[in-house]
Design a protein around this motif. Sequence first.
Motif, PDB file in Angstrom:
ATOM      1  N   PRO A 280       0.798  -1.235   0.000  1.00 23.00           N
ATOM      2  CA  PRO A 280       0.000   0.000   0.000  1.00 23.00           C
ATOM      3  C   PRO A 280       0.824   1.274   0.000  1.00 23.00           C
ATOM      4  CG  PRO A 280      -0.179  -1.173   2.103  1.00 23.00           C
ATOM      5  CD  PRO A 280       0.477  -2.107   1.148  1.00 23.00           C
ATOM      6  N   ARG A 281       1.960   1.281   0.692  1.00 24.90           N
ATOM      7  CA  ARG A 281       2.777   2.495   0.730  1.00 24.90           C
ATOM      8  C   ARG A 281       3.391   2.785  -0.633  1.00 24.90           C
ATOM      9  NH1 ARG A 281       6.692   2.083   5.868  1.00 24.90           N
ATOM     10  NH2 ARG A 281       7.369   4.117   5.033  1.00 24.90           N
ATOM     11  N   THR A 282       3.832   1.733  -1.318  1.00 25.58           N
ATOM     12  CA  THR A 282       4.405   1.932  -2.653  1.00 25.58           C
ATOM     13  C   THR A 282       3.332   2.314  -3.652  1.00 25.58           C
ATOM     14  OG1 THR A 282       6.129   0.305  -2.145  1.00 25.58           O
ATOM     15  CG2 THR A 282       5.812   0.877  -4.459  1.00 25.58           C
ATOM     16  N   ARG A 283       2.188   1.641  -3.612  1.00 22.48           N
ATOM     17  CA  ARG A 283       1.101   1.964  -4.547  1.00 22.48           C
ATOM     18  C   ARG A 283       0.660   3.406  -4.407  1.00 22.48           C
ATOM     19  NH1 ARG A 283      -1.223  -3.079  -2.919  1.00 22.48           N
ATOM     20  NH2 ARG A 283      -2.833  -1.939  -1.751  1.00 22.48           N
ATOM     21  N   ALA A 284       0.683   3.905  -3.181  1.00 18.96           N
ATOM     22  CA  ALA A 284       0.240   5.281  -2.958  1.00 18.96           C
ATOM     23  C   ALA A 284       1.150   6.290  -3.631  1.00 18.96           C
ATOM     24  CB  ALA A 284       0.168   5.559  -1.453  1.00 18.96           C
ATOM     25  N   ARG A 285       2.373   5.889  -3.963  1.00 17.63           N
ATOM     26  CA  ARG A 285       3.306   6.808  -4.600  1.00 17.63           C
ATOM     27  C   ARG A 285       3.195   6.796  -6.124  1.00 17.63           C
ATOM     28  NH1 ARG A 285       9.136   6.132  -1.779  1.00 17.63           N
ATOM     29  NH2 ARG A 285       9.448   8.050  -2.972  1.00 17.63           N
ATOM     30  N   VAL A 286       2.454   5.840  -6.674  1.00 18.00           N
ATOM     31  CA  VAL A 286       2.262   5.776  -8.122  1.00 18.00           C
ATOM     32  C   VAL A 286       1.173   6.774  -8.502  1.00 18.00           C
ATOM     33  CG1 VAL A 286       1.612   4.315 -10.076  1.00 18.00           C
ATOM     34  CG2 VAL A 286       2.939   3.351  -8.174  1.00 18.00           C
ATOM     35  N   PRO A 287       1.474   7.735  -9.359  1.00 18.48           N
ATOM     36  CA  PRO A 287       0.468   8.742  -9.716  1.00 18.48           C
ATOM     37  C   PRO A 287      -0.793   8.111 -10.296  1.00 18.48           C
ATOM     38  CG  PRO A 287       2.649   9.380 -10.503  1.00 18.48           C
ATOM     39  CD  PRO A 287       2.776   7.975 -10.021  1.00 18.48           C
ATOM     40  N   VAL A 288      -1.934   8.675  -9.958  1.00 20.37           N
ATOM     41  CA  VAL A 288      -3.207   8.148 -10.439  1.00 20.37           C
ATOM     42  C   VAL A 288      -3.261   8.158 -11.955  1.00 20.37           C
ATOM     43  CG1 VAL A 288      -5.703   8.539 -10.440  1.00 20.37           C
ATOM     44  CG2 VAL A 288      -4.402   8.832  -8.331  1.00 20.37           C
TER      45      VAL A 288
END
Length: 248
Positions: free
Chosen positions: A62-70
């Motif tokens: 979740p922490r890494t996914r949150a850094r991927v721009p929408v």
Amino acid sequence: MTLPRRRLLYAAGLPLLAATGCTDAAAPPREENAPPRDPAPARSRVAAAPARLPRDIPGLGPRTRARVPVRARQALVVTGVSRRSSDSTAVLYERGPHGWRAGPAWPAHNALRGWTRHHTVGDLRTPAGVYGLTDAGGLDPDPGTKLPYDHGPAFTATGRGYEGEPLAGSFDYVVAINYNRKPGTTPLDWTRPLGDDRGGGIWVHVDHDGPTSGCVSIAKPHMRTLLRTLDPRKHPVVVMGPEAWLAR
């Protein structure tokens, strides 16, 4: 890989296999005066449901996914074996209406001493994180990329790597990783927004069969495929780091 200081003008530069087989056999004779057989019921044709694709990229916590721009619809995920390993695997994902589709897994190298979350000049570690991919270049002519492409002799690589392997051809194709650089410029641009001590010149480039100084490297045919696939309209990014870090 950190290059000598120089500034140049920027020259803008997966299959569905279907195997069908049928066996023809003669129909047995029908007994005379036997009642006719009922015709076989017609088979209704139902459209195949779309393949189920993962909503999120596998292996990313979740922490890494949150850094991927929408808005990112392409993501090159480089997964390191461990924090201190120079061996990794690269997979290009593309997001469509049904989720993220993975391309083939490509063997890759990263820096000699593995990965870091705070890269500095000469630490021989690749900066883990999520970074944009906006600019490309190389010694070889543009292979057909949609990214701006700077072509010229300044991408000549010389010398030998950390395992004695020749570096010639390493910069035939490169994609700049937007770590401590100014997007929208040639990969050779020396602007360092975080300061010179934080390093720079971090690229995806042609593999030379050994560890890098900070870059990510994949085989030349894979670099060619990557360049032809990356599309600035899909806001491509690289998501890279050791497996355990990406899974956070």
